[in-house]
Design a protein around this motif. Structure first.
Motif, mmCIF file in Angstrom:
data_model
loop_
_atom_site.group_PDB
_atom_site.id
_atom_site.type_symbol
_atom_site.label_atom_id
_atom_site.label_comp_id
_atom_site.label_asym_id
_atom_site.label_seq_id
_atom_site.Cartn_x
_atom_site.Cartn_y
_atom_site.Cartn_z
ATOM 1 N N LYS A 35 0.850 -1.244 -0.060
ATOM 2 C CA LYS A 35 0.109 -0.020 -0.005
ATOM 3 C C LYS A 35 0.721 1.252 -0.021
ATOM 4 N N GLY A 36 0.781 1.975 -1.057
ATOM 5 C CA GLY A 36 1.241 3.441 -1.018
ATOM 6 C C GLY A 36 2.760 3.562 -1.438
ATOM 7 N N LEU A 37 3.199 2.364 -1.732
ATOM 8 C CA LEU A 37 4.553 2.325 -2.169
ATOM 9 C C LEU A 37 4.952 2.279 -3.601
ATOM 10 N N SER A 38 3.736 2.484 -4.449
ATOM 11 C CA SER A 38 4.142 2.770 -5.846
ATOM 12 C C SER A 38 4.528 4.205 -6.071
ATOM 13 N N ALA A 39 5.548 4.165 -7.015
ATOM 14 C CA ALA A 39 5.978 5.768 -7.400
ATOM 15 C C ALA A 39 4.973 6.617 -7.679
ATOM 16 N N HIS A 40 4.021 6.047 -8.655
ATOM 17 C CA HIS A 40 2.902 6.896 -8.810
ATOM 18 C C HIS A 40 1.700 7.351 -8.040
ATOM 19 N N THR A 41 1.791 6.453 -7.049
ATOM 20 C CA THR A 41 0.444 6.650 -6.120
ATOM 21 C C THR A 41 0.838 7.913 -5.529
ATOM 22 N N HIS A 42 2.010 8.361 -5.245
ATOM 23 C CA HIS A 42 2.359 9.641 -4.411
ATOM 24 C C HIS A 42 2.157 10.871 -5.358
ATOM 25 N N VAL A 43 1.985 10.717 -6.683
ATOM 26 C CA VAL A 43 1.639 11.916 -7.515
ATOM 27 C C VAL A 43 0.403 12.687 -7.244
ATOM 28 N N GLU A 44 0.484 13.752 -6.676
ATOM 29 C CA GLU A 44 -0.700 14.583 -6.559
ATOM 30 C C GLU A 44 -0.957 15.458 -7.775
ATOM 31 N N LEU A 45 -1.956 15.330 -8.488
ATOM 32 C CA LEU A 45 -2.245 15.978 -9.488
ATOM 33 C C LEU A 45 -3.193 16.944 -9.487
ATOM 34 N N PRO A 46 -3.517 18.169 -10.211
ATOM 35 C CA PRO A 46 -4.686 19.032 -10.123
ATOM 36 C C PRO A 46 -5.868 18.370 -10.598
ATOM 37 N N TYR A 47 -7.213 19.049 -10.389
ATOM 38 C CA TYR A 47 -8.419 18.435 -10.661
ATOM 39 C C TYR A 47 -8.416 17.936 -12.193
ATOM 40 N N TYR A 48 -8.310 19.043 -12.985
ATOM 41 C CA TYR A 48 -8.324 18.539 -14.460
ATOM 42 C C TYR A 48 -7.453 17.767 -14.875
ATOM 43 N N SER A 49 -6.120 17.765 -14.235
ATOM 44 C CA SER A 49 -4.938 16.926 -14.919
ATOM 45 C C SER A 49 -5.499 15.624 -14.614
ATOM 46 N N LYS A 50 -6.281 15.147 -13.683
ATOM 47 C CA LYS A 50 -6.748 13.835 -13.411
ATOM 48 C C LYS A 50 -7.732 13.310 -14.592
ATOM 49 N N PHE A 51 -8.463 14.279 -15.163
ATOM 50 C CA PHE A 51 -9.470 14.080 -16.083
ATOM 51 C C PHE A 51 -8.700 14.012 -17.487
ATOM 52 N N ILE A 52 -7.695 14.712 -17.478
ATOM 53 C CA ILE A 52 -6.851 14.835 -18.829
ATOM 54 C C ILE A 52 -6.281 13.314 -18.825
ATOM 55 N N LEU A 53 -5.734 12.920 -17.872
ATOM 56 C CA LEU A 53 -5.080 11.641 -17.611
ATOM 57 C C LEU A 53 -6.219 10.396 -18.012
ATOM 58 N N ILE A 54 -7.224 10.588 -17.200
ATOM 59 C CA ILE A 54 -8.171 9.470 -17.674
ATOM 60 C C ILE A 54 -8.869 9.585 -19.172
ATOM 61 N N ALA A 55 -8.914 10.643 -19.677
ATOM 62 C CA ALA A 55 -9.082 10.949 -21.197
ATOM 63 C C ALA A 55 -8.101 10.226 -22.007
ATOM 64 N N ALA A 56 -6.742 10.563 -21.697
ATOM 65 C CA ALA A 56 -5.800 9.820 -22.446
ATOM 66 C C ALA A 56 -5.632 8.445 -22.382
ATOM 67 N N TYR A 57 -6.015 7.830 -21.035
ATOM 68 C CA TYR A 57 -6.084 6.548 -20.879
ATOM 69 C C TYR A 57 -7.104 5.779 -21.844
ATOM 70 N N LEU A 58 -8.370 6.421 -21.835
ATOM 71 C CA LEU A 58 -9.527 5.926 -22.735
ATOM 72 C C LEU A 58 -8.937 5.953 -24.168
ATOM 73 N N ALA A 59 -8.292 7.063 -24.514
ATOM 74 C CA ALA A 59 -7.986 7.271 -25.990
ATOM 75 C C ALA A 59 -6.881 6.343 -26.341
#
Length: 435
Positions: free
Chosen positions: A292-316
């Motif tokens: 738990k909590g030891l992945s390098a990426h799970t500690h990345v704090e992103l702004p609100y819209y950056s999260k949606f951009i990343l989700i949209a990128a994953y879907l694309a």
């Protein structure tokens, strides 16, 4: 020296060469010595220990801290001045702007009685940073003994080979000394030397043997291995402390420590959490299969819209482009999966890996999944650039291509699900593979 052999392990040949180069106190030593080797190969430790044990007058300077010419030269002169005036107890700060001034002031400082008749050593750690300074600095230090007409030796410690230092104009060649990496036998000996007094040397040596068996293939860094040894030893001792096993019950001790070493394997070189947090995590065995909590990426704090951009990128990246109508158009009518399933698409898109997508498709998906209207401002484009910098997205092709940039999403499914949960977005409903 027997005392030195007990302190500096597995570096006997290097210590012997350095001692022979140093010679007697009043002898003129080699003008410059270049010591190189990989990180954690004992360069700094051996040099410092040898100079302190032999009680030779020396100045140790880290070139990372002294990032300008003035800082570096003043640090050397002031430390030397402190050495020469240690008996008087009073010393004034010296200011120095150029290397020419340094040579003149160096002559004055080394006329002190306690420095006059013996070799003075200047140690420059992380010497590769000298290459970014003035062009005359490195050749000047290499010939300092000749320029100052004083008994002085300059030692350069670096992780880079001498060929990367040598100026095109030529320079005085230093004596080059290589520190090879520690072998597994050397690491076993050095790490076993740190055994706690409350446990036997054989017990700790068996633990180090297990630790190296797990980590040696992925990590040869002595500092990192020493950190891992200290971090995981309490868990290894747990059965002995509880009375469930003896010190010789190697099989039981291995079974106890194995899952924790596998967890630690995921965070080699990453200081994502403190040692105290790691110990707390080890005590919490509610979910031993997951770290738990030891992945390098799970500690990345992103702004609100950056999260949606990343989700949209994953879907694309993981949805075929022709399925966008089904997922993101409100009045698309009834479209069955079988209607647009092609023969060659029997394989899961997640097994095939992320596909590149154009910027306009990313923005189109973003506008459809975000509840409120988002204008395509510079802020949105800068957030996309930030995601590329964080290596969560990858830019495919060249920046100057005419049809616009293309991207790939590089994050895992578990990571994107964790991000989607923070914004209450059910990403599984929008993934073609999970229909």
């Amino acid at each position: 020296m027997p005392h030195l052999e007990n302190v500096v392990l597995c570096r006997e040949s290097q210590v012997s060469i350095l001692q022979s180069l140093f010679g007697e106190r009043h002898h003129f030593s080699f003008p410059s010595i270049f010591i190189y080797g990989h990180t954690a190969s004992g360069k700094t430790y051996v040099t410092q220990t040898l100079l302190k044990t032999l009680e030779l007058p020396h100045v140790f300077v880290n070139c990372v801290e002294c990032f300008t010419l003035r800082l570096l030269l003043e640090q050397i002169l002031n430390k030397l001045n402190h050495l020469s005036s240690s008996e008087d107890g009073c010393s004034t700060e010296i200011t120095c702007e150029t290397f020419n001034d340094f040579v003149r002031l160096f002559k004055q400082v080394t006329t002190a009685e306690n420095l006059k008749d013996q070799t003075v050593y200047i140690v420059l750690d992380k010497a590769e940073y000298l290459r970014d300074m003035e062009a005359n600095l490195l050749p000047g230090f290499l010939r300092l003994q000749e320029l100052a007409d004083r008994n002085v030796t300059v030692l350069f410690l670096s992780e880079i080979v001498w060929e990367k230092f040598r100026p095109n104009t030529g320079c005085f060649e230093p004596f080059v000394l290589y520190f090879p990496d520690y072998s597994i036998g050397n690491l076993q000996k050095i790490l076993s030397h740190d055994h706690p007094p409350e446990y036997s040397a054989d017990f700790y040596a068996a633990y180090i043997n297990i630790l190296l068996g797990v980590f040696y293939t992925v990590c040869r860094d002595l500092k990192e291995l020493r950190h891992l040894a200290v971090l995981n030893f309490p868990k290894y001792c747990e059965p002995v402390v509880k009375g469930e096993a003896s010190e010789r019950d190697t099989r039981k001790l291995w079974r106890n420590i194995e899952p924790h070493l596998k967890k630690a394997m995921q965070t080699v070189y990453l200081r994502e959490i403190s040692s105290s947090q790691w110990e707390k995590l080890q005590k919490d065995d509610t979910d031993p299969g997951q770290l738990k909590g030891l992945s390098a990426h799970t500690h990345v704090e992103l702004p609100y819209y950056s999260k949606f951009i990343l989700i949209a990128a994953y879907l694309a990246s993981y949805n075929p482009a022709r399925t966008d109508k089904r997922f993101f158009l409100k009045h698309h009518g009834k479209i069955k999966k079988t209607n647009f399933l092609k023969k060659h698409e029997k394989t899961s898109n997640h097994l095939l890996g992320p596909k590149p997508f154009p910027l306009d498709r990313l923005l189109a998906i973003l506008y459809s999944i975000v509840d409120s209207r988002v204008a395509p401002t510079a802020n949105i484009f800068s957030q996309i650039t930030s995601l590329v910098t964080l290596q969560l997205l990858t830019l495919v092709g060249h920046d100057d291509q005419l049809d616009g940039p293309k991207y790939k999403c590089t994050v895992s499914l578990d990571f994107i699900r964790a991000i989607a949960r923070t914004v209450n977005f059910d990403i599984i409903k929008y993934l073609y593979d999970f229909l």
